[in-house]
Design a protein around this motif. Structure first.
Motif, PDB file in Angstrom:
ATOM      1  N   SER A   1       1.093   3.696  -3.095  1.00 27.70           N
ATOM      2  CA  SER A   1       0.667   5.067  -2.805  1.00 27.70           C
ATOM      3  C   SER A   1       1.775   6.064  -3.144  1.00 27.70           C
ATOM      4  O   SER A   1       1.521   7.112  -3.753  1.00 27.70           O
TER       5      SER A   1
ATOM      6  N   THR B   1       0.836  -1.199   0.000  1.00 33.75           N
ATOM      7  CA  THR B   1       0.000   0.000   0.000  1.00 33.75           C
ATOM      8  C   THR B   1       0.872   1.251   0.000  1.00 33.75           C
ATOM      9  O   THR B   1       0.609   2.212  -0.745  1.00 33.75           O
TER      10      THR B   1
ATOM     11  N   ALA C   1      -7.788   1.857   1.761  1.00 36.37           N
ATOM     12  CA  ALA C   1      -7.018   3.079   1.976  1.00 36.37           C
ATOM     13  C   ALA C   1      -6.238   3.464   0.726  1.00 36.37           C
ATOM     14  O   ALA C   1      -6.165   4.646   0.355  1.00 36.37           O
TER      15      ALA C   1
ATOM     16  N   HIS D   1      -6.651   7.033  -1.517  1.00 31.74           N
ATOM     17  CA  HIS D   1      -5.479   7.880  -1.753  1.00 31.74           C
ATOM     18  C   HIS D   1      -5.214   8.033  -3.247  1.00 31.74           C
ATOM     19  O   HIS D   1      -4.873   9.128  -3.721  1.00 31.74           O
TER      20      HIS D   1
ATOM     21  N   TYR E   1       3.361   9.917  -6.488  1.00 30.84           N
ATOM     22  CA  TYR E   1       3.982  11.218  -6.250  1.00 30.84           C
ATOM     23  C   TYR E   1       5.056  11.618  -7.265  1.00 30.84           C
ATOM     24  O   TYR E   1       5.147  12.808  -7.615  1.00 30.84           O
TER      25      TYR E   1
END
Length: 279
Positions: free
Chosen positions: A22, A18, A90, A94, A26
């Protein structure tokens, strides 16, 4: 004792994948922000990504928190509970936020980026067709369930099929969303503007996601832990496949090459002068 150890390993794999998946969201928006440009990337990827993760979020939320969906799942899978974990939920939430931020960067005035045109600046017809077709597909399944809802979800249409439809939208989108970028890299003979950092994090996340699913299925003592969650299995495998393609492009086919589009007036701060070359 062995089962308790495997449960810890599963939990660890789940949260590490995760975090990796996640974090993989970025590098691209940060690279775009640093370069003040989205040149070298296509809007198709973040545009279709938003829809895909909305579908994934809905399916994970339903499998985790809907008593009706969990009951229908159990009736089809030997009384077992879904192998969806909170970390899946989650991650999807995100991913929606970060995909939307990356998509917003294609509005130059919003971020102060330079205006761009040409291929990749607007969604392609192919991606728009998938976008509209995915929504229509889910609506059709909803209509079928309303008309033909069966009291026994194990043998007929039920609301769990709507949830599977949402998850299959995510699976199909993952299958096709990378292709525009693969083709863009091929046409440019360069991966400049496309962050390799997100790919390295993505491949680690994909491997750990599959490991967690396998462990959870083993702990349940039934393969339906995997067959009942085919989307998570395929997401990991498809992501790894395309990650290998992108790594091959970046490290083997076009190492250090800067596309003509970027050379004609755009400086890439990630490369030194000696690395900027083109054949």
């Amino acid at each position: 004792m062995a089962f308790s150890f495997l449960e810890v390993v599963s939990e660890l794999c789940g949260w590490v994948y995760t975090i990796c998946w996640s974090l993989s969201f970025y590098p691209q928006p940060l690279l775009n922000f640093r370069r003040k440009s989205t040149t070298g990337t296509t809007i198709d990827f973040p545009a279709i990504n938003v829809l895909g993760f909305v579908g994934y979020f809905i399916s994970n939320a339903a499998f985790l928190y809907s008593p009706l969906i969990r009951k229908e799942y159990a009736s089809r899978n030997h009384g077992l509970t879904p192998t969806v974990q909170f970390n899946d939920f989650a991650f999807a939430a995100h991913a929606i936020v970060l995909s939307a931020i990356t998509l917003s960067q294609f509005l130059p005035s919003l971020w102060g980026f330079e205006e761009r045109g040409g291929p990749g600046a607007r969604p392609s017809r192919f991606i728009m067709s998938i976008f509209v077709g995915s929504i229509l597909g889910v609506l059709i399944v909803i209509l079928i369930v309303i008309v033909r809802n069966d009291p026994d979800p194990a043998t007929g249409w039920a609301w769990i099929d709507v949830i599977y439809a949402f998850s299959y939208v995510k699976l199909f989108i993952t299958l096709v969303k990378y292709m525009p970028q693969v083709l863009t890299n091929y046409r440019n003979r360069s991966t400049q503007g496309w962050s390799i950092g997100q790919i390295l994090l993505d491949v680690v996340g994909g491997i750990l996601s599959i490991i967690q699913l396998g462990i959870d299925s083993y702990l349940q003592g039934d393969r339906s832990g995997i067959t009942g969650n085919p989307v998570k299995l395929m997401l990991g495998n498809i992501s790894i496949l395309f990650d290998i393609i992108f790594m091959t492009q970046h490290y083997c086919l076009y190492p250090g090459y800067k596309s003509k589009e970027l050379l004609d007036g755009e400086d890439d701060p990630l490369l030194g002068d000696r690395e900027r070359r083109i054949d």
